[in-house]
Every structure is written in C-alpha cells, then in structure tokens.
Design a protein around this motif. Structure first.
Motif, short mmCIF file in Angstrom:
data_model
loop_
_atom_site.label_atom_id
_atom_site.label_comp_id
_atom_site.label_asym_id
_atom_site.label_seq_id
_atom_site.Cartn_x
_atom_site.Cartn_y
_atom_site.Cartn_z
N ILE A 207 0.84 -1.21 0.00
CA ILE A 207 0.00 0.00 0.00
C ILE A 207 0.87 1.25 0.00
O ILE A 207 0.61 2.20 -0.76
N HIS A 208 1.92 1.26 0.82
CA HIS A 208 2.78 2.44 0.91
C HIS A 208 3.46 2.74 -0.43
O HIS A 208 3.73 3.89 -0.75
N GLY A 209 3.74 1.71 -1.21
CA GLY A 209 4.36 1.91 -2.52
C GLY A 209 3.50 2.76 -3.44
O GLY A 209 4.02 3.59 -4.21
N PHE A 210 2.18 2.59 -3.37
CA PHE A 210 1.29 3.42 -4.18
C PHE A 210 1.38 4.88 -3.74
O PHE A 210 1.25 5.79 -4.56
N GLY A 211 1.58 5.11 -2.44
CA GLY A 211 1.74 6.48 -1.97
C GLY A 211 3.00 7.12 -2.48
O GLY A 211 3.01 8.30 -2.87
N PHE A 212 4.12 6.37 -2.50
CA PHE A 212 5.37 6.90 -3.03
C PHE A 212 5.24 7.26 -4.51
O PHE A 212 5.86 8.20 -4.99
N ALA A 213 4.45 6.49 -5.25
CA ALA A 213 4.42 6.60 -6.71
C ALA A 213 3.79 7.88 -7.22
O ALA A 213 4.01 8.27 -8.37
N SER A 214 3.00 8.55 -6.38
CA SER A 214 2.26 9.73 -6.86
C SER A 214 3.19 10.80 -7.40
O SER A 214 2.85 11.51 -8.35
N VAL A 215 4.39 10.93 -6.82
CA VAL A 215 5.34 11.96 -7.26
C VAL A 215 5.72 11.75 -8.72
O VAL A 215 5.70 12.68 -9.54
N LEU A 216 6.08 10.52 -9.07
CA LEU A 216 6.56 10.24 -10.42
C LEU A 216 5.41 10.19 -11.42
O LEU A 216 5.56 10.63 -12.56
N ARG A 217 4.27 9.63 -11.01
CA ARG A 217 3.17 9.51 -11.95
C ARG A 217 2.66 10.87 -12.39
O ARG A 217 2.33 11.09 -13.55
N ASP A 218 2.61 11.82 -11.45
CA ASP A 218 2.11 13.15 -11.79
C ASP A 218 3.05 13.91 -12.73
O ASP A 218 2.63 14.86 -13.38
N LEU A 219 4.32 13.53 -12.77
CA LEU A 219 5.27 14.23 -13.63
C LEU A 219 5.05 13.91 -15.10
O LEU A 219 5.39 14.70 -15.97
N GLY A 220 4.46 12.75 -15.40
CA GLY A 220 4.13 12.40 -16.77
C GLY A 220 5.32 12.16 -17.66
O GLY A 220 5.36 12.61 -18.82
N LEU A 221 6.33 11.45 -17.15
CA LEU A 221 7.53 11.19 -17.95
C LEU A 221 7.31 10.06 -18.94
O LEU A 221 6.55 9.12 -18.68
N PRO A 222 7.99 10.11 -20.10
CA PRO A 222 7.94 8.98 -21.02
C PRO A 222 8.68 7.78 -20.42
O PRO A 222 9.46 7.92 -19.49
N GLN A 223 8.45 6.61 -21.00
CA GLN A 223 8.94 5.37 -20.41
C GLN A 223 10.45 5.38 -20.15
O GLN A 223 10.89 4.99 -19.07
N GLY A 224 11.24 5.81 -21.13
CA GLY A 224 12.69 5.77 -20.97
C GLY A 224 13.18 6.63 -19.82
O GLY A 224 13.97 6.19 -18.98
N SER A 225 12.70 7.85 -19.74
CA SER A 225 13.11 8.75 -18.66
C SER A 225 12.52 8.32 -17.33
O SER A 225 13.14 8.49 -16.28
N LEU A 226 11.33 7.74 -17.36
CA LEU A 226 10.67 7.35 -16.13
C LEU A 226 11.44 6.24 -15.42
O LEU A 226 11.55 6.24 -14.20
N LEU A 227 11.98 5.29 -16.16
CA LEU A 227 12.69 4.17 -15.55
C LEU A 227 13.90 4.65 -14.75
O LEU A 227 14.14 4.19 -13.63
N ALA A 228 14.67 5.59 -15.33
CA ALA A 228 15.84 6.11 -14.62
C ALA A 228 15.42 6.90 -13.39
O ALA A 228 16.02 6.76 -12.31
#
Length: 375
Positions: A290-311
């Motif tokens: 559950i806590h992992g979903f909370g951490f993810a909000s920062v990156l998901r909202d940034l809207g990065l493409p797949q390549g940049s998102l992985l790094a």
C-alpha cells in the motif's frame, strides 16, 4: 500518578506529531518543450498552494469555484512567472502567459498555466533556469521540471536550496538527473511522517523477546529482526511503486492515503495487542504494498515517457531506501541502549497508543477530505 504521567506523555507526543502532514507535500510540475529558439511551457501548480499564497477564495467559504479562479488568472500568471526565469546563452527568454486551465493530479486540483517564450540568438544549447516559487512560504516545496528537446526528455528538481540550474540540451547529464531523484527519494521518506511512524511502530519491539516485554534479545537477533522487517517493507513498496509509476496499476489517491493511515494504526496497536505478533515481516510486506502506491504519486504526476521514467524511478527508489536505512540506523542503537529502561517501555506502550491516535485522526481526515491536525 502513573496514569497522569501516561496521559501527559500522550499529550506531548500528540502535540509533537500534530503539525505532521497527512497528504502529499507541495510540488509543482513544470514542462518545457524546445523548438529551436522558441519555448512552449506548461506549469501545473496546486490551487491550495496558490490560494495560500495570493488568495483565490473570493467569498471565503473554503470552496474554490471556476469563477473565483478565473477572476484571479492575471494574478496567478503574474505571481508565478515572476518566480521563474529562463535564459539561453545569449540572454533572457521573456515569458508570456497564453492560457490557464484546471487539471486534477493525485492530490487535488491544479492550475495549469501555459506560456511561451522566444530566446535571443539561434538554436538553444543550454537553458539557465531560476525557480523560486513559494520559496518564501514553504521551504519544502519542490519544482519538478521536464524538458523535451529533439525527442530527448530530461528532468530536474528545484527547491529553495537549489533554485538555479543550467540544463545542457546538447549533452544531457543523466547522472545528475539520477542523483536529483535519489535526493528527492530521501527527502520524500524523511518528510513522510506516516511512512516513518509505520516503520518505527514495527521496529519498536525488535530489541525485545517475542511475547516477553520485560526481557531483551541480543543485538544480533535484534538486527536480524529489523533486517527482516525492513527487507519485507522494501520489497513490497518497490513492487507497487514500480507498477503504479509505470501506470500498470492505478488506485484512487484518497483510498491509498486512507489505507496508509489505517496501516499505521494497526502497526501501532500491534505493540499493545497481539494482532500479528511473530509475523511483523509479513505485515510489513502486506502494508508495504500500500505504501508503494503512496510513493508513486510523485513520479506519476510528472508524466515522464517510459525511458526517462525508468531512470527516475530507479533513482527515486534508491533514495527512499537510503532514507529508510538512515532511520533504521539511527533507531536501532538508541533502542538497544534504552531497552532496559522505564522510558523505552513507555515509548513502546504509551508511544504506540499516541501514534495510533494520531493515525486515527489522519484516517478521518483522508476519508472525509478535511484538515484537523495536518499542516
């Protein structure tokens, strides 16, 4: 007298925890697209932050309407663009607001300010960016930048400690971008009071024998116990952080934040009642998902493409683990030294009760979308 001391202890802990943030901290999302010497920008800024800074709620009823926001468009654009400076190697790129919209991120409604600029000289090789939004109001505010240029995406993070950065469009510095997200991950766990209290609640019994609070287990056994809990929590939140950031799985933010508060309650109550005694690593794994979903909000909202998102995802996760291990490294020696004292027994029992009470308030806040004790 003992009951009075316990009550005072609870009140002191609640007062200390009262300013804790119950929701995602303040971030804005700045996106720049480069076309030769021309820049097209979009800046998503939380309406709650703008309301605090310049006032948007015209009638003071606590609810923002589109008419109230539209009436403040000029003020929003002026306030924001005065706090963003963009320049090329040949000089300043004047920013002009184009339009303003409303969008919703995982933590609420955002003003979307679209702007454009034309830089002097030819094709841009470097961008010199100054970012001071809310620097005088919120020392924890972050500006998350995404730059698209010639099919390449770069990222950077601005805060009051690093308000000016130079971005090379010709030779992107991937290591610096990775390091920025490592730092952001560390910061995110350190100001995530609900995550910290959940972890500490699970770690408090580590220096005591299972089921025997008056006895203490050896340092090696305590270390292994902590290692199991932290490893389970890390593995679990890494899984859901990755799945959520890559948009494989998506859950409503209010559900996630409410479930995180509930996990803090259960972890704290386990120190008072045997809810999952002997199975704390299992509980750490289950709630870590559950806590992992909370951490993810920062990156998901940034809207990065797949390549940049992985790094960025890898750097952010590494930062979260570093921040988490720093907490454990500070906790374990202190807990070991105090394990035989009256104070530690009070922290284990009365402290756990105080944590559960604060988390109950967080749970009510998040379910009802109100503020009671949160900053």
């Amino acid at each position: 007298m003992c009951a009075v001391k316990r009550c005072l202890f609870i009140l002191l802990l609640c007062a200390w925890l009262a300013p804790a943030q119950a929701h995602k901290p303040s971030d804005s999302y700045l996106s720049l697209t480069i076309h030769g010497q021309r820049i097209e920008g979009q800046w998503d800024i939380a309406l709650r932050d703008l309301d605090f800074a310049i006032g948007l709620d015209g009638n003071g009823d606590g609810a923002l309407t589109w008419d109230e926001i539209r009436a403040r468009h000029a003020a929003i654009a002026a306030y924001a663009l005065r706090r963003l400076q963009v320049a090329g190697d040949q000089g300043t790129c004047p920013l002009q607001a184009v339009e303003q919209l409303i969008d919703h991120h995982t933590d609420g409604a955002y003003s979307v300010l679209r702007f454009q600029a034309t830089c002097p000289g030819g094709t841009l090789a470097n961008l010199h960016i100054g970012y001071t939004l809310f620097a005088d109001l919120d020392p924890q505010h972050k500006g998350l930048l995404k730059i698209n240029s010639d099919g390449t995406t770069q990222t950077a993070i601005f805060d009051p400690d690093s308000p000016r950065q130079t971005i090379s469009l010709a030779a992107p510095d991937r290591l610096a971008q990775f390091g920025a997200y490592v730092k952001h991950g560390i910061w995110h766990i350190w100001i995530g009071y609900d995550h910290i209290l959940f972890l500490l609640s699970l770690l408090l019994p580590a220096v005591l024998l299972p089921g025997l609070r008056e006895q203490q287990q050896g340092l090696k056994a305590a270390f292994l116990d902590v290692l199991k809990v932290v490893t389970a929590f890390t593995l679990a939140h890494s899984i859901t952080l990755s799945l959520a950031s890559l948009s494989v799985v998506s859950l409503p933010s209010r559900w996630v934040e409410s479930a995180i508060a509930a996990s803090v309650i259960l972890a704290a109550l386990n120190n008072l009642l045997p809810l999952f005694q002997g199975k704390r690593p299992v509980a750490a794994f289950a709630f870590g998902l559950i806590h992992g979903f909370g951490f993810a909000s920062v990156l998901r909202d940034l809207g990065l493409p797949q390549g940049s998102l992985l790094a960025s995802l890898l750097g952010f996760n590494v930062g979260v683990e570093i921040g988490q291990l720093a907490i454990v490294a500070a906790f374990l020696p202190v807990a070991w030294l105090l394990r035989k004292t009256w104070l530690y027994r009070q922290v284990l029992t009365v402290g756990s009760l105080a944590i559960a009470l604060v988390a109950c308030v967080w749970l009510v806040e998040r379910i009802a979308d109100i503020k009671l004790i949160s900053a």
